[in-house]
Design a protein around this motif. Structure first.
Motif, PDB file in Angstrom:
ATOM      1  N   GLY A 166       2.345   0.443   0.174  1.00  0.00           N
ATOM      2  CA  GLY A 166       3.181   0.283  -1.019  1.00  0.00           C
ATOM      3  C   GLY A 166       4.487  -0.426  -0.721  1.00  0.00           C
ATOM      4  O   GLY A 166       4.898  -1.337  -1.449  1.00  0.00           O
ATOM      5  N   LEU A 167       5.160  -0.018   0.358  1.00  0.00           N
ATOM      6  CA  LEU A 167       6.401  -0.694   0.753  1.00  0.00           C
ATOM      7  C   LEU A 167       6.127  -2.150   1.128  1.00  0.00           C
ATOM      8  O   LEU A 167       6.877  -3.055   0.751  1.00  0.00           O
ATOM      9  N   ALA A 168       5.049  -2.379   1.871  1.00  0.00           N
ATOM     10  CA  ALA A 168       4.702  -3.737   2.274  1.00  0.00           C
ATOM     11  C   ALA A 168       4.356  -4.594   1.056  1.00  0.00           C
ATOM     12  O   ALA A 168       4.749  -5.765   0.982  1.00  0.00           O
ATOM     13  N   THR A 169       3.649  -4.015   0.103  1.00  0.00           N
ATOM     14  CA  THR A 169       3.316  -4.743  -1.123  1.00  0.00           C
ATOM     15  C   THR A 169       4.572  -5.135  -1.870  1.00  0.00           C
ATOM     16  O   THR A 169       4.698  -6.270  -2.352  1.00  0.00           O
ATOM     17  N   ASN A 170       5.530  -4.204  -1.956  1.00  0.00           N
ATOM     18  CA  ASN A 170       6.795  -4.509  -2.625  1.00  0.00           C
ATOM     19  C   ASN A 170       7.473  -5.702  -1.977  1.00  0.00           C
ATOM     20  O   ASN A 170       7.881  -6.656  -2.654  1.00  0.00           O
ATOM     21  N   ARG A 171       7.590  -5.675  -0.653  1.00  0.00           N
ATOM     22  CA  ARG A 171       8.306  -6.757   0.031  1.00  0.00           C
ATOM     23  C   ARG A 171       7.538  -8.066  -0.030  1.00  0.00           C
ATOM     24  O   ARG A 171       8.115  -9.135  -0.228  1.00  0.00           O
ATOM     25  N   LEU A 172       6.216  -8.016   0.120  1.00  0.00           N
ATOM     26  CA  LEU A 172       5.407  -9.231   0.070  1.00  0.00           C
ATOM     27  C   LEU A 172       5.460  -9.861  -1.320  1.00  0.00           C
ATOM     28  O   LEU A 172       5.581 -11.085  -1.449  1.00  0.00           O
ATOM     29  N   SER A 173       5.407  -9.048  -2.366  1.00  0.00           N
ATOM     30  CA  SER A 173       5.468  -9.609  -3.723  1.00  0.00           C
ATOM     31  C   SER A 173       6.835 -10.233  -3.997  1.00  0.00           C
ATOM     32  O   SER A 173       6.936 -11.257  -4.661  1.00  0.00           O
ATOM     33  N   ARG A 174       7.914  -9.629  -3.473  1.00  0.00           N
ATOM     34  CA  ARG A 174       9.256 -10.219  -3.628  1.00  0.00           C
ATOM     35  C   ARG A 174       9.366 -11.501  -2.818  1.00  0.00           C
ATOM     36  O   ARG A 174      10.003 -12.458  -3.246  1.00  0.00           O
TER      37      ARG A 174
END
Length: 162
Positions: free
Chosen positions: A58-66
Motif C-alpha cells: 500500500g505504501l509502495a503503491t502510494n509512492r509509485l502512483s505519485r
C-alpha cells in the motif's frame, strides 16, 4: 463502436467515456490474464497475503502512483498527454489534453488514485512472482512515501507559525 450517448446522463459530453471503457477493459484483461497465466505456470496465488506485506504494498503503491502522476522526473512520460500549468507547491500540475484516447490516458496519468490501481496491479503481480524482490522495491518506495508524509507535516508545522 459502443454508443454511450443513450446510456449516460447529462454533463459527460466532453469526457472520452468509450476510451475510459477501453482502459478499464485493458486493466481487467491484464489482471485476469496475469492471474490465469500464473496459475497455469504452476505459480498458484497465495491463499492469503500477510498484513505487513499488504501495508508495505500500500505504501509502495502510494509512492509509485505519485511518482507516475506528479513528480517532475516523470513529466516526459506524461508530456504527450498533458499540458503543464504553473504550481507553486513544488509538484507538477498538469491537465489532460486532446480528446479520445489521448485525453483518457492524460486523465489516468494525472490522477494518483487512478494510477494507483495500475501501480498496485504491477506491485501485486511482482509480489506473486518474486516476493523478495518486490518487498525490497516496495520498501524503497514505502520509505520514500513515509518521507513525503513527514516532509509535508513538517512544512505545515513550520508554516503554521508564520
Amino acid at each position: 463502436m459502443l454508443n454511450l450517448d443513450s446510456l449516460v446522463g447529462h454533463g459527460h459530453e466532453e469526457e472520452p467515456l468509450a476510451h475510459y471503457v477501453r482502459l478499464m477493459g485493458t486493466y481487467l484483461l491484464l489482471s485476469a490474464g496475469s492471474f490465469v497465466l500464473l496459475e497455469r505456470a504452476g505459480r498458484p496465488l497465495p491463499s492469503r497475503i500477510p498484513l505487513r506485506d499488504v501495508a508495505l504494498l500500500g505504501l509502495a503503491t502510494n509512492r509509485l502512483s505519485r511518482l507516475i502522476t506528479r513528480d517532475k522526473v516523470t513529466r516526459a512520460v506524461r508530456a504527450p498527454f498533458t499540458d503543464v500549468e504553473p504550481d507553486a507547491s513544488g509538484e507538477t500540475h498538469e491537465t489532460p489534453r486532446g480528446d479520445g484516447m489521448t485525453r483518457a490516458i492524460g486523465e489516468l496519468l494525472t490522477c494518483p488514485r487512478c494510477a494507483a490501481m495500475w501501480a498496485s496491479l504491477a506491485l501485486t503481480l511482482g509480489y506473486f512472482v518474486s516476493p523478495r524482490v518486490t518487498r525490497a522495491a516496495s520498501s524503497l518506495l514505502g520509505a520514500a512515501a513515509i518521507s513525503d508524509f513527514v516532509n509535508t507535516g513538517y512544512a505545515r508545522v513550520m508554516n503554521a507559525g508564520k
